[in-house]
Scaffold this motif. Structure first.
Motif, mmCIF file in Angstrom:
data_model
loop_
_atom_site.group_PDB
_atom_site.id
_atom_site.type_symbol
_atom_site.label_atom_id
_atom_site.label_comp_id
_atom_site.label_asym_id
_atom_site.label_seq_id
_atom_site.Cartn_x
_atom_site.Cartn_y
_atom_site.Cartn_z
ATOM 1 N N PHE A 209 -18.071 2.439 -25.289
ATOM 2 C CA PHE A 209 -17.518 1.092 -25.470
ATOM 3 C C PHE A 209 -18.575 0.006 -25.286
ATOM 4 C CE2 PHE A 209 -12.771 0.957 -25.835
ATOM 5 C CZ PHE A 209 -12.657 2.277 -26.233
ATOM 6 N N ASP A 210 -19.644 0.362 -24.615
ATOM 7 C CA ASP A 210 -20.828 -0.494 -24.477
ATOM 8 C C ASP A 210 -20.624 -1.722 -23.575
ATOM 9 O OD1 ASP A 210 -23.624 -0.644 -25.274
ATOM 10 O OD2 ASP A 210 -23.036 -2.589 -26.107
ATOM 11 N N ARG A 211 -19.581 -2.488 -23.836
ATOM 12 C CA ARG A 211 -19.313 -3.649 -22.984
ATOM 13 C C ARG A 211 -17.810 -3.726 -22.735
ATOM 14 N NH1 ARG A 211 -23.248 -8.646 -24.284
ATOM 15 N NH2 ARG A 211 -25.147 -7.489 -23.913
ATOM 16 N N TYR A 212 -17.429 -3.613 -21.457
ATOM 17 C CA TYR A 212 -16.005 -3.634 -21.100
ATOM 18 C C TYR A 212 -15.750 -4.758 -20.119
ATOM 19 C CZ TYR A 212 -12.871 -2.637 -17.122
ATOM 20 O OH TYR A 212 -11.998 -2.756 -16.062
ATOM 21 N N PHE A 213 -14.580 -5.361 -20.211
ATOM 22 C CA PHE A 213 -14.135 -6.198 -19.089
ATOM 23 C C PHE A 213 -12.622 -6.138 -18.995
ATOM 24 C CE2 PHE A 213 -12.094 -10.382 -19.965
ATOM 25 C CZ PHE A 213 -11.984 -10.303 -21.345
ATOM 26 N N GLN A 214 -12.125 -6.579 -17.858
ATOM 27 C CA GLN A 214 -10.692 -6.602 -17.641
ATOM 28 C C GLN A 214 -10.411 -7.573 -16.502
ATOM 29 O OE1 GLN A 214 -7.124 -3.353 -16.743
ATOM 30 N NE2 GLN A 214 -9.181 -2.756 -16.331
ATOM 31 N N ILE A 215 -9.382 -8.395 -16.696
ATOM 32 C CA ILE A 215 -8.918 -9.213 -15.569
ATOM 33 C C ILE A 215 -7.794 -8.392 -14.964
ATOM 34 C CG2 ILE A 215 -7.914 -11.415 -14.872
ATOM 35 C CD1 ILE A 215 -9.386 -12.728 -17.167
ATOM 36 N N VAL A 216 -8.044 -7.845 -13.791
ATOM 37 C CA VAL A 216 -7.230 -6.708 -13.358
ATOM 38 C C VAL A 216 -6.819 -6.812 -11.890
ATOM 39 C CG1 VAL A 216 -9.315 -5.358 -12.791
ATOM 40 C CG2 VAL A 216 -7.198 -4.160 -13.337
ATOM 41 N N LYS A 217 -5.618 -6.339 -11.625
ATOM 42 C CA LYS A 217 -5.133 -6.270 -10.242
ATOM 43 C C LYS A 217 -5.748 -5.071 -9.539
ATOM 44 C CE LYS A 217 -2.196 -9.446 -8.983
ATOM 45 N NZ LYS A 217 -0.742 -9.379 -8.981
ATOM 46 N N CYS A 218 -6.194 -5.266 -8.307
ATOM 47 C CA CYS A 218 -6.708 -4.178 -7.477
ATOM 48 C C CYS A 218 -5.927 -4.191 -6.169
ATOM 49 C CB CYS A 218 -8.184 -4.390 -7.174
ATOM 50 S SG CYS A 218 -9.190 -4.487 -8.653
ATOM 51 N N PHE A 219 -5.885 -3.049 -5.526
ATOM 52 C CA PHE A 219 -5.034 -2.915 -4.341
ATOM 53 C C PHE A 219 -5.838 -2.296 -3.202
ATOM 54 C CE2 PHE A 219 -2.813 -2.543 -8.299
ATOM 55 C CZ PHE A 219 -1.704 -3.357 -8.165
ATOM 56 N N ARG A 220 -5.896 -2.982 -2.081
ATOM 57 C CA ARG A 220 -6.604 -2.409 -0.930
ATOM 58 C C ARG A 220 -5.801 -2.654 0.323
ATOM 59 N NH1 ARG A 220 -12.920 -3.970 -2.597
ATOM 60 N NH2 ARG A 220 -12.599 -3.255 -4.728
ATOM 61 N N ASP A 221 -5.587 -1.570 1.052
ATOM 62 C CA ASP A 221 -4.805 -1.682 2.270
ATOM 63 C C ASP A 221 -5.748 -1.991 3.428
ATOM 64 O OD1 ASP A 221 -2.985 -1.555 4.246
ATOM 65 O OD2 ASP A 221 -2.439 0.543 3.977
ATOM 66 N N GLU A 222 -6.010 -3.278 3.638
ATOM 67 C CA GLU A 222 -6.943 -3.696 4.682
ATOM 68 C C GLU A 222 -6.251 -4.713 5.570
ATOM 69 O OE1 GLU A 222 -11.280 -4.218 2.959
ATOM 70 O OE2 GLU A 222 -9.827 -5.123 1.629
ATOM 71 N N ASP A 223 -6.879 -4.989 6.719
ATOM 72 C CA ASP A 223 -6.341 -6.064 7.546
ATOM 73 C C ASP A 223 -6.557 -7.373 6.795
ATOM 74 O OD1 ASP A 223 -5.672 -4.227 9.426
ATOM 75 O OD2 ASP A 223 -7.599 -4.381 10.469
ATOM 76 N N LEU A 224 -5.536 -8.232 6.849
ATOM 77 C CA LEU A 224 -5.588 -9.415 5.997
ATOM 78 C C LEU A 224 -6.258 -10.597 6.686
ATOM 79 C CD1 LEU A 224 -2.042 -9.058 4.455
ATOM 80 C CD2 LEU A 224 -4.210 -8.185 3.646
ATOM 81 N N ARG A 225 -6.854 -11.436 5.872
ATOM 82 C CA ARG A 225 -7.469 -12.681 6.344
ATOM 83 C C ARG A 225 -7.162 -13.731 5.305
ATOM 84 N NH1 ARG A 225 -13.184 -10.070 6.901
ATOM 85 N NH2 ARG A 225 -13.293 -10.898 4.800
ATOM 86 N N ALA A 226 -7.642 -14.962 5.600
ATOM 87 C CA ALA A 226 -7.348 -16.060 4.673
ATOM 88 C C ALA A 226 -7.841 -15.751 3.262
ATOM 89 C CB ALA A 226 -7.984 -17.340 5.172
ATOM 90 N N ASP A 227 -8.944 -15.022 3.158
ATOM 91 C CA ASP A 227 -9.456 -14.783 1.813
ATOM 92 C C ASP A 227 -9.208 -13.346 1.351
ATOM 93 O OD1 ASP A 227 -11.239 -13.577 3.473
ATOM 94 O OD2 ASP A 227 -13.032 -14.344 2.468
ATOM 95 N N ARG A 228 -8.184 -12.731 1.899
ATOM 96 C CA ARG A 228 -7.838 -11.373 1.478
ATOM 97 C C ARG A 228 -6.353 -11.217 1.277
ATOM 98 N NH1 ARG A 228 -10.557 -7.281 5.539
ATOM 99 N NH2 ARG A 228 -12.664 -7.338 4.697
ATOM 100 N N GLN A 229 -5.982 -10.515 0.244
ATOM 101 C CA GLN A 229 -4.588 -10.178 -0.019
ATOM 102 C C GLN A 229 -4.563 -8.696 -0.365
ATOM 103 O OE1 GLN A 229 -1.363 -12.128 -0.982
ATOM 104 N NE2 GLN A 229 -2.188 -13.238 0.745
ATOM 105 N N PRO A 230 -3.466 -7.999 -0.077
ATOM 106 C CA PRO A 230 -3.424 -6.559 -0.381
ATOM 107 C C PRO A 230 -3.545 -6.290 -1.878
ATOM 108 C CG PRO A 230 -1.302 -7.351 0.427
ATOM 109 C CD PRO A 230 -2.259 -8.467 0.599
ATOM 110 N N GLU A 231 -3.016 -7.186 -2.696
ATOM 111 C CA GLU A 231 -3.287 -7.062 -4.121
ATOM 112 C C GLU A 231 -4.003 -8.331 -4.553
ATOM 113 O OE1 GLU A 231 0.077 -7.443 -6.840
ATOM 114 O OE2 GLU A 231 1.390 -7.219 -5.119
ATOM 115 N N PHE A 232 -5.065 -8.136 -5.298
ATOM 116 C CA PHE A 232 -5.879 -9.275 -5.683
ATOM 117 C C PHE A 232 -6.418 -8.999 -7.081
ATOM 118 C CE2 PHE A 232 -9.992 -7.196 -5.166
ATOM 119 C CZ PHE A 232 -9.635 -6.109 -4.387
#
Ligand code: ASP
Length: 584
Positions: A209-232
């Motif tokens: 594909f040579d060049r890929y992009f995606q505006i995509v949801k990611c999920f991380r189960d981490e302790d939350l802070r002002a600049d963190r959300q479980p899905e981002f």
């Protein structure tokens, strides 16, 4: 349409036209025979007027019953206002209403729907759909929208193909815990939600594909802070047949395009700094370069003068706060208390004040003469009027503490202006990071990152010293993106897993598909991902990413509006062949 115009559209040139508007009642002012209603929609506010004498009595009574947030449709003639409001674009006109229908009444909202509201965080989260009616909140999401559109525009113009990758996958290690989803048709088995589409985008490179992009949801189960959300959301990108330099140039281009198209700002030169320098001079792998205040190491000047705290320290290092010599003793004591708080953890702080008269006053005058302190001042490049602050101890923690102090001084001295943007590429990250808890090396970025070729021999002798082809984009002290040139052959990938403590079987079980793909003609490739929510927050001048997410979660990862997470029905559990037995 239920309207002829929006509530933000009408001007003097529309006077005498018959129009119909629809929207929400922002405010009602009832002066007896005269009623004004502010009607609001996404586009603005228009004033409606009902007047005894010229307005039909039944209509006047109907208007008197309107409450906040009622949804109404009003028809009438546009007239010129006698007293104009130059604060709003529609402030020269009002609508003399001849017909009014209440499309839907509303309960009294739990907080005021104005730019300044009386609702607390939790309440606004519970009624997020009402919070989103507030201009200040909606505008943030409009900024996000604009950034998404401009991202797509730039990426498309650069020949990137937007490809969606699956959400029900298996674990990709990005350093966090996975969210998992039970499979009904495969009892006892689970999908993981992607921490990022990392392996898929690499496979797309193998696919050509040579060049890929995606505006995509990611999920991380981490302790939350002002600049963190479980899905981002990430702007996730990958390119084949490129060097690190190509990637930095391409994505510097993206960020510059976003700044110029969305904010009208020319970002200018983007500095490059090695990880080692970032740590040495700023104690931090994401230095805020809006202000200077570089670390100065003082070991050679401070040790051996009888001050045992410095003599015993692995590192004596300080910063010079320009123009801060007028800090009072009390303020300096407060700073000392601040660095001694458990969150920072310094044992103490030494200060040297460079007085306007050229004398030097320090908290360690007993041990250091004026000449000694003058040498320090020289090392700092300090001038009369400056304040030098020095910490000491083991090198790693001292750098970290001084980094916090530097940011605090920057804040206190007003050097962290939210309208100034200083981007920076941090390069040459270490490949591996020692984890005290598990007593193992972890991949600092992720296991697919390639080591610098010349450092590969060190993997056997000094793994912590191996540098990676990895880079982060930092803006104003915030990491907004990170990526790497990847490993693209089976042998190196296998070697990497081995150094991360995987057995061959574990590596094969988890990532056999990727290593096998590398045996079918994988091109050299690399990429990056940007934290889209953070990028929006920086563009909007906020510290919290929550405002840039339409329906965010609270600090316990809970959506208080829909009340999730929640238990599920027994028959759902039954279908999943799952029995819940919580550990006490
Ligand atoms: N997948 C990585 C991340 O989420 C980014 C990358 O290496 O492209 O941080």
């Amino acid at each position: 349409m239920l309207r002829t115009h929006t509530c933000g559209e009408l001007r003097l040139e529309h006077v005498n036209q018959l129009v119909t508007l629809a929207g929400w009642v922002q405010r009602v002012r009832n002066k007896g025979g005269l009623i004004w209603v502010d009607l609001r929609d996404r586009y603005g506010v228009t004033q409606l007027i009902f007047e005894e004498g010229s307005t039909d009595k039944a209509l006047l009574e109907k208007a008197a019953l309107l409450g906040r947030e009622f949804v109404v449709q009003a028809s009438g003639k546009v007239i010129e206002r006698t007293s104009k409001n130059d604060k709003i674009p529609t402030g020269s006109i009002e609508i003399k209403v001849s017909e009014l229908s209440v499309l839907n009444p509303a309960k009294v909202p739990p907080f005021i729907i104005e730019d300044e509201t009386d609702g607390g965080d939790e309440l606004r989260m519970k009624y997020r759909y009402l919070d989103l009616r507030r201009n200040v909140v909606r505008e943030k999401l409009q900024l996000r929208h604009r950034m998404m559109q401009e991202t797509r525009k730039y990426m498309d113009a650069q020949n990137f193909i937007e490809v969606e990758t699956p959400v029900l996958i298996k674990s990709t290690p990005e350093g966090a815990r996975d969210f998992v989803v039970p499979s009904r048709v495969n009892p006892g088995e689970f999908y993981a939600l992607p921490q990022s589409p990392q392996t898929f985008k690499q496979l797309l490179m193998v696919s050509g594909f040579d060049r890929y992009f995606q505006i995509v949801k990611c999920f991380r189960d981490e302790d939350l802070r002002a600049d963190r959300q479980p899905e981002f959301t990430q702007i996730d990108c990958e390119m084949a047949f490129v060097t690190q330099e190509d990637i930095l140039n391409t994505f510097e281009g993206l960020i510059k395009h976003l700044f110029s198209s969305v904010k009208g700002i020319d970002l200018g030169y983007v500095e490059h700094m090695t990880f080692a320098d970032a740590m040495k001079f700023y104690g931090n792998d994401k230095p805020d370069l809006r202000f200077d205040m570089k670390f100065v190491e003082l070991d050679h000047l401070a040790k051996g003068k009888g001050f045992s705290i410095f003599d015993q320290a692995e590192l004596v290092v300080g910063i010079c706060a320009k123009g801060a010599a007028e800090y009072t003793r009390k303020q300096i004591d407060e700073l000392t208390d601040w660095v001694k708080r458990p969150q920072i953890g310094a044992k103490g702080m030494v200060y040297v004040r460079y007085n306007a008269d050229g004398t030097l006053k320090s908290s360690v005058d007993k041990f250091y003469s004026q000449e000694d302190l003058a040498e320090w001042a020289k090392a700092f490049g300090a001038e009369p009027g400056d304040l030098m602050l020095v910490l000491s101890g083991d090198a790693k923690s001292t750098r970290k503490q001084l980094s916090e102090l530097r940011l605090k001084m920057g804040e206190d001295l007003g050097l962290r202006d939210k309208s100034v943007f200083k981007p920076l590429w941090v390069v040459d990250f270490p490949l591996l990071e020692w984890d005290e808890e598990t007593k193992r090396f972890h991949a600092m970025h992720h296991p697919f990152t390639s080591p610098k070729r010349e450092d590969i021999p060190l993997l056997e002798t000094d793994p912590g010293a191996v540098r990676a082809n990895a880079y982060d984009l930092v803006i104003n002290g915030v990491e907004v993106g990170g990526g790497s040139i990847r490993i693209h052959d089976r042998a190196t990938q296998q070697l990497m897993f081995k150094h991360l403590g995987f057995t061959d079987e574990e590596a094969q079980k988890q990532f056999g598909f990727l290593m096998e793909a590398f045996e079918f003609g994988a091109p050299p490739h690399g990429g990056i991902a940007f934290g889209f929510d953070r990028l929006c927050a920086i563009f909007g001048g906020s510290d919290s990413i929550r405002d840039y997410i339409a329906f965010p979660k609270n600090n316990s990862g809970r959506d208080v509006m829909i009340d999730s997470p929640s238990t599920i029905a027994d028959d759902q559990l039954e279908e999943l062949s799952i029995r819940v037995a919580l550990k006490k």
